[in-house]
Design a protein around this motif. Sequence first.
Motif, PDB file in Angstrom:
ATOM      1  N   ALA A   6     -11.590 -60.212  -0.559  1.00 34.03           N
ATOM      2  CA  ALA A   6     -11.113 -61.382   0.169  1.00 34.03           C
ATOM      3  C   ALA A   6      -9.786 -61.797  -0.443  1.00 34.03           C
ATOM      4  N   PHE A   7      -8.959 -62.469   0.335  1.00 38.75           N
ATOM      5  CA  PHE A   7      -7.666 -62.880  -0.184  1.00 38.75           C
ATOM      6  C   PHE A   7      -7.825 -64.091  -1.076  1.00 38.75           C
ATOM      7  N   TRP A  24      -0.091 -63.130   0.931  1.00 36.98           N
ATOM      8  CA  TRP A  24      -0.965 -63.525   2.034  1.00 36.98           C
ATOM      9  C   TRP A  24      -0.525 -62.868   3.337  1.00 36.98           C
ATOM     10  N   VAL A  25       0.774 -62.819   3.603  1.00 35.41           N
ATOM     11  CA  VAL A  25       1.286 -62.195   4.827  1.00 35.41           C
ATOM     12  C   VAL A  25       0.924 -60.714   4.849  1.00 35.41           C
ATOM     13  N   GLN A  26       1.030 -60.050   3.711  1.00 33.65           N
ATOM     14  CA  GLN A  26       0.770 -58.615   3.636  1.00 33.65           C
ATOM     15  C   GLN A  26      -0.719 -58.268   3.606  1.00 33.65           C
ATOM     16  N   HIS A  27      -1.574 -59.246   3.289  1.00 35.01           N
ATOM     17  CA  HIS A  27      -3.015 -58.991   3.196  1.00 35.01           C
ATOM     18  C   HIS A  27      -3.558 -58.624   4.574  1.00 35.01           C
ATOM     19  N   ASP A  28      -4.209 -57.494   4.652  1.00 36.56           N
ATOM     20  CA  ASP A  28      -4.760 -57.010   5.914  1.00 36.56           C
ATOM     21  C   ASP A  28      -6.266 -56.827   5.728  1.00 36.56           C
ATOM     22  N   ASP A  55     -17.291 -61.701   2.573  1.00 35.22           N
ATOM     23  CA  ASP A  55     -15.880 -61.797   2.195  1.00 35.22           C
ATOM     24  C   ASP A  55     -14.984 -61.557   3.402  1.00 35.22           C
ATOM     25  N   TYR A  56     -15.324 -60.553   4.185  1.00 36.39           N
ATOM     26  CA  TYR A  56     -14.520 -60.248   5.382  1.00 36.39           C
ATOM     27  C   TYR A  56     -14.538 -61.419   6.367  1.00 36.39           C
ATOM     28  N   LEU A  60     -11.054 -65.877   7.233  1.00 33.30           N
ATOM     29  CA  LEU A  60     -10.482 -66.713   8.275  1.00 33.30           C
ATOM     30  C   LEU A  60      -9.697 -65.923   9.312  1.00 33.30           C
ATOM     31  N   ILE A  61     -10.412 -65.158  10.081  1.00 33.07           N
ATOM     32  CA  ILE A  61      -9.797 -64.467  11.194  1.00 33.07           C
ATOM     33  C   ILE A  61      -9.656 -65.485  12.314  1.00 33.07           C
ATOM     34  N   VAL A  62      -8.454 -65.664  12.791  1.00 37.79           N
ATOM     35  CA  VAL A  62      -8.197 -66.664  13.819  1.00 37.79           C
ATOM     36  C   VAL A  62      -8.163 -65.976  15.175  1.00 37.79           C
TER      37      VAL A  62
END
Length: 173
Positions: A6-7, A24-28, A55-56, A60-62
């Motif tokens: 998780a980030f 954070w931007v690069q975290h996929d 964790d996935y 926070l998938i929007v």
Amino acid sequence: MAKTAAFTPPADEPLTSKEGWFRWVQHDPRPPKLRLDWPHLSPVEQAAYDDARLDYHNDLIVVNTPTIQEVVKTVRRLLIITGGAGTGKTTAITQLGRRAHELSVALRNPMTGPRIPVVYVTVPPAATPRMLAVEFARFLGLPLASRSNITDVTNAVCAVLCAVRRHDPRGHP
């Protein structure tokens, strides 16, 4: 089985720093591989798999709902977002900065070298202009003397952002 990470930015790289924002931007986030054999896993393996799934999902998938679309459309025209606690301001603005701007800038203008298309800061409602300038400087990692005036802080911030822009041969932000 590798656990999906998780980030969690390092304590010295919060989202309100250029390093934390970049991470954070690069975290996929990637979903863990589906385990159809879950009932046959040991309790330790089941717990590890469940943790990876949690964790996935906690990452926070929007979902691109009509509300998020409207926020993105509206916020592109605004400089400041206000609203009551718990209304999704932080989620909306960070997603806008990440998806609608930072990643789209990178896709439209691929380049190597320094780039800072988004500066993410938070300030309290009664923030002064100097407090805002200091937060911009903090995001950029600029050292500040406690007696720096607003002009000095603003000039330092502008100098860094202009220097980064000059590294792009096309002059794109």
